[in-house]
Design a protein around this motif. Structure first.
Motif, PDB file in Angstrom:
ATOM      1  N   PHE A  52     -49.104   2.063  -3.027  1.00 18.01           N
ATOM      2  CA  PHE A  52     -48.243   3.136  -2.524  1.00 18.01           C
ATOM      3  C   PHE A  52     -47.087   2.534  -1.725  1.00 18.01           C
ATOM      4  O   PHE A  52     -45.924   2.893  -1.926  1.00 18.01           O
ATOM      5  CB  PHE A  52     -49.089   4.074  -1.647  1.00 18.01           C
ATOM      6  N   ILE A  53     -47.411   1.619  -0.815  1.00 18.12           N
ATOM      7  CA  ILE A  53     -46.397   0.966   0.019  1.00 18.12           C
ATOM      8  C   ILE A  53     -45.393   0.221  -0.855  1.00 18.12           C
ATOM      9  O   ILE A  53     -44.174   0.332  -0.655  1.00 18.12           O
ATOM     10  CB  ILE A  53     -47.061   0.000   1.024  1.00 18.12           C
ATOM     11  N   ARG A  54     -45.882  -0.537  -1.816  1.00 15.87           N
ATOM     12  CA  ARG A  54     -44.982  -1.304  -2.698  1.00 15.87           C
ATOM     13  C   ARG A  54     -44.025  -0.389  -3.449  1.00 15.87           C
ATOM     14  O   ARG A  54     -42.827  -0.659  -3.522  1.00 15.87           O
ATOM     15  CB  ARG A  54     -45.799  -2.130  -3.692  1.00 15.87           C
ATOM     16  N   ARG A  55     -44.534   0.699  -3.993  1.00 14.63           N
ATOM     17  CA  ARG A  55     -43.674   1.620  -4.746  1.00 14.63           C
ATOM     18  C   ARG A  55     -42.661   2.296  -3.820  1.00 14.63           C
ATOM     19  O   ARG A  55     -41.496   2.477  -4.180  1.00 14.63           O
ATOM     20  CB  ARG A  55     -44.512   2.638  -5.498  1.00 14.63           C
ATOM     21  N   ALA A  56     -43.092   2.669  -2.629  1.00 14.19           N
ATOM     22  CA  ALA A  56     -42.172   3.299  -1.675  1.00 14.19           C
ATOM     23  C   ALA A  56     -41.069   2.338  -1.258  1.00 14.19           C
ATOM     24  O   ALA A  56     -39.902   2.732  -1.135  1.00 14.19           O
ATOM     25  CB  ALA A  56     -42.944   3.811  -0.456  1.00 14.19           C
ATOM     26  N   LYS A  57     -41.411   1.068  -1.067  1.00 22.44           N
ATOM     27  CA  LYS A  57     -40.400   0.062  -0.732  1.00 22.44           C
ATOM     28  C   LYS A  57     -39.410  -0.107  -1.875  1.00 22.44           C
ATOM     29  O   LYS A  57     -38.206  -0.264  -1.648  1.00 22.44           O
ATOM     30  CB  LYS A  57     -41.059  -1.285  -0.413  1.00 22.44           C
ATOM     31  N   GLN A  58     -39.911  -0.080  -3.107  1.00 19.88           N
ATOM     32  CA  GLN A  58     -39.051  -0.269  -4.277  1.00 19.88           C
ATOM     33  C   GLN A  58     -37.989   0.820  -4.403  1.00 19.88           C
ATOM     34  O   GLN A  58     -36.927   0.571  -4.963  1.00 19.88           O
ATOM     35  CB  GLN A  58     -39.886  -0.323  -5.562  1.00 19.88           C
ATOM     36  N   ILE A  59     -38.280   2.014  -3.903  1.00 25.27           N
ATOM     37  CA  ILE A  59     -37.274   3.071  -3.991  1.00 25.27           C
ATOM     38  C   ILE A  59     -36.527   3.279  -2.676  1.00 25.27           C
ATOM     39  O   ILE A  59     -35.821   4.268  -2.507  1.00 25.27           O
ATOM     40  CB  ILE A  59     -37.868   4.394  -4.517  1.00 25.27           C
ATOM     41  N   GLY A  60     -36.674   2.321  -1.755  1.00 20.65           N
ATOM     42  CA  GLY A  60     -35.788   2.286  -0.603  1.00 20.65           C
ATOM     43  C   GLY A  60     -36.315   2.788   0.726  1.00 20.65           C
ATOM     44  O   GLY A  60     -35.572   2.838   1.696  1.00 20.65           O
ATOM     45  N   PHE A  61     -37.570   3.166   0.798  1.00 22.23           N
ATOM     46  CA  PHE A  61     -38.089   3.639   2.076  1.00 22.23           C
ATOM     47  C   PHE A  61     -38.367   2.468   3.014  1.00 22.23           C
ATOM     48  O   PHE A  61     -38.786   1.405   2.577  1.00 22.23           O
ATOM     49  CB  PHE A  61     -39.374   4.459   1.880  1.00 22.23           C
ATOM     50  N   THR A  62     -38.115   2.681   4.291  1.00 30.15           N
ATOM     51  CA  THR A  62     -38.400   1.673   5.312  1.00 30.15           C
ATOM     52  C   THR A  62     -39.892   1.720   5.642  1.00 30.15           C
ATOM     53  O   THR A  62     -40.586   2.684   5.304  1.00 30.15           O
ATOM     54  CB  THR A  62     -37.615   1.957   6.603  1.00 30.15           C
ATOM     55  N   LEU A  63     -40.365   0.700   6.338  1.00 32.29           N
ATOM     56  CA  LEU A  63     -41.781   0.689   6.726  1.00 32.29           C
ATOM     57  C   LEU A  63     -42.124   1.866   7.627  1.00 32.29           C
ATOM     58  O   LEU A  63     -43.203   2.454   7.513  1.00 32.29           O
ATOM     59  CB  LEU A  63     -42.145  -0.634   7.389  1.00 32.29           C
ATOM     60  N   LYS A  64     -41.214   2.239   8.502  1.00 31.74           N
ATOM     61  CA  LYS A  64     -41.448   3.398   9.369  1.00 31.74           C
ATOM     62  C   LYS A  64     -41.588   4.659   8.527  1.00 31.74           C
ATOM     63  O   LYS A  64     -42.484   5.479   8.759  1.00 31.74           O
ATOM     64  CB  LYS A  64     -40.296   3.547  10.366  1.00 31.74           C
ATOM     65  N   GLU A  65     -40.711   4.823   7.557  1.00 32.17           N
ATOM     66  CA  GLU A  65     -40.779   5.993   6.685  1.00 32.17           C
ATOM     67  C   GLU A  65     -42.047   5.966   5.829  1.00 32.17           C
ATOM     68  O   GLU A  65     -42.674   7.004   5.598  1.00 32.17           O
ATOM     69  CB  GLU A  65     -39.534   6.056   5.790  1.00 32.17           C
ATOM     70  N   ILE A  66     -42.415   4.777   5.393  1.00 32.37           N
ATOM     71  CA  ILE A  66     -43.627   4.639   4.582  1.00 32.37           C
ATOM     72  C   ILE A  66     -44.859   5.007   5.391  1.00 32.37           C
ATOM     73  O   ILE A  66     -45.770   5.660   4.885  1.00 32.37           O
ATOM     74  CB  ILE A  66     -43.733   3.214   3.999  1.00 32.37           C
ATOM     75  N   ARG A  67     -44.886   4.623   6.648  1.00 35.33           N
ATOM     76  CA  ARG A  67     -46.018   4.980   7.512  1.00 35.33           C
ATOM     77  C   ARG A  67     -46.162   6.501   7.566  1.00 35.33           C
ATOM     78  O   ARG A  67     -47.261   7.047   7.462  1.00 35.33           O
ATOM     79  CB  ARG A  67     -45.813   4.409   8.915  1.00 35.33           C
ATOM     80  N   GLU A  68     -45.034   7.190   7.690  1.00 35.37           N
ATOM     81  CA  GLU A  68     -45.060   8.650   7.715  1.00 35.37           C
ATOM     82  C   GLU A  68     -45.534   9.212   6.370  1.00 35.37           C
ATOM     83  O   GLU A  68     -46.369  10.114   6.319  1.00 35.37           O
ATOM     84  CB  GLU A  68     -43.665   9.178   8.045  1.00 35.37           C
ATOM     85  N   LEU A  69     -45.018   8.667   5.280  1.00 37.90           N
ATOM     86  CA  LEU A  69     -45.420   9.132   3.948  1.00 37.90           C
ATOM     87  C   LEU A  69     -46.905   8.893   3.695  1.00 37.90           C
ATOM     88  O   LEU A  69     -47.587   9.736   3.099  1.00 37.90           O
ATOM     89  CB  LEU A  69     -44.585   8.442   2.866  1.00 37.90           C
ATOM     90  N   LEU A  70     -47.393   7.743   4.129  1.00 35.25           N
ATOM     91  CA  LEU A  70     -48.829   7.471   3.992  1.00 35.25           C
ATOM     92  C   LEU A  70     -49.650   8.518   4.725  1.00 35.25           C
ATOM     93  O   LEU A  70     -50.672   8.991   4.223  1.00 35.25           O
ATOM     94  CB  LEU A  70     -49.170   6.080   4.548  1.00 35.25           C
ATOM     95  N   GLY A  71     -49.201   8.867   5.910  1.00 39.24           N
ATOM     96  CA  GLY A  71     -49.891   9.896   6.674  1.00 39.24           C
ATOM     97  C   GLY A  71     -49.905  11.221   5.935  1.00 39.24           C
ATOM     98  O   GLY A  71     -50.927  11.913   5.881  1.00 39.24           O
ATOM     99  N   PHE A  72     -48.788  11.558   5.319  1.00 40.92           N
ATOM    100  CA  PHE A  72     -48.715  12.800   4.553  1.00 40.92           C
ATOM    101  C   PHE A  72     -49.670  12.756   3.368  1.00 40.92           C
ATOM    102  O   PHE A  72     -50.371  13.717   3.081  1.00 40.92           O
ATOM    103  CB  PHE A  72     -47.307  13.039   4.021  1.00 40.92           C
ATOM    104  N   TYR A  73     -49.683  11.646   2.673  1.00 38.96           N
ATOM    105  CA  TYR A  73     -50.459  11.560   1.439  1.00 38.96           C
ATOM    106  C   TYR A  73     -51.957  11.429   1.679  1.00 38.96           C
ATOM    107  O   TYR A  73     -52.760  12.064   1.012  1.00 38.96           O
ATOM    108  CB  TYR A  73     -49.968  10.394   0.586  1.00 38.96           C
ATOM    109  N   PHE A  74     -52.315  10.591   2.631  1.00 37.40           N
ATOM    110  CA  PHE A  74     -53.732  10.284   2.820  1.00 37.40           C
ATOM    111  C   PHE A  74     -54.415  11.077   3.929  1.00 37.40           C
ATOM    112  O   PHE A  74     -55.636  11.144   3.964  1.00 37.40           O
ATOM    113  CB  PHE A  74     -53.914   8.788   3.089  1.00 37.40           C
ATOM    114  N   ASP A  75     -53.631  11.655   4.848  1.00 32.93           N
ATOM    115  CA  ASP A  75     -54.262  12.272   6.010  1.00 32.93           C
ATOM    116  C   ASP A  75     -54.063  13.779   6.125  1.00 32.93           C
ATOM    117  O   ASP A  75     -54.966  14.497   6.472  1.00 32.93           O
ATOM    118  CB  ASP A  75     -53.763  11.609   7.306  1.00 32.93           C
ATOM    119  N   THR A  76     -52.877  14.250   5.881  1.00 36.72           N
ATOM    120  CA  THR A  76     -52.585  15.660   6.148  1.00 36.72           C
ATOM    121  C   THR A  76     -52.174  16.377   4.873  1.00 36.72           C
ATOM    122  O   THR A  76     -51.827  15.755   3.880  1.00 36.72           O
ATOM    123  CB  THR A  76     -51.463  15.800   7.189  1.00 36.72           C
ATOM    124  N   GLY A  77     -52.161  17.668   4.942  1.00 40.17           N
ATOM    125  CA  GLY A  77     -51.777  18.484   3.796  1.00 40.17           C
ATOM    126  C   GLY A  77     -50.355  18.992   3.915  1.00 40.17           C
ATOM    127  O   GLY A  77     -50.130  20.197   3.903  1.00 40.17           O
TER     128      GLY A  77
END
Length: 132
Positions: A52-77
């Motif tokens: 997930f992190i690798r794909r998000a980086k490939q389309i331009g998301f920063t690590l901070k943004e990826i942390r938020e996206l991970l939270g959305f995908y794996f933790d919250t609805g």
């Protein structure tokens, strides 16, 4: 595919061991506890997160943004509309950076075009040293 060593996890995720350690330090993935004897073991979920992190980086998301996206995908609805809005903000940011890069390229191209006219001075170096 459970109970993987860090080397096995890295291989399956397509990254190096140091990348996994870096992601752990950044809080993107959890470091499993180290048992009294043996090696840490990583669950299959870790592989999914790294991919997930690798794909998000490939389309331009920063690590901070990826942390938020991970939270959305794996933790919250969170809703798809919320994620879409964040992606639109990211696209606007990319467009602004592209425009800035185009301006920088045009300015540098102007200086390059002024070079080589037989003069001993270098317009590129002179523009960098100009005190304005």
């Amino acid at each position: 595919m459970n109970n993987l060593t860090i080397g096995q996890a890295a291989e399956l995720a397509g990254v190096g061991v140091e990348t996994i350690r870096f992601y752990e330090r950044q809080g993107l993935i959890e470091q499993p506890p180290k048992p009294p004897e043996g090696f840490r073991v990583y669950p299959a979920e870790t592989i999914r997160k790294i991919r997930f992190i690798r794909r998000a980086k490939q389309i331009g998301f920063t690590l901070k943004e990826i942390r938020e996206l991970l939270g959305f995908y794996f933790d919250t609805g969170i809703s798809c509309a919320d994620v879409r809005e964040r992606a639109m903000v990211k696209i606007a940011d990319m467009e602004a950076r592209i425009a800035a890069l185009k301006r920088m390229k045009a300015a540098l191209q102007t200086l390059v075009d002024e070079c080589g006219n037989g003069d001993d001075s270098c317009p590129i170096l002179e523009s960098l040293a100009d005190d304005d």
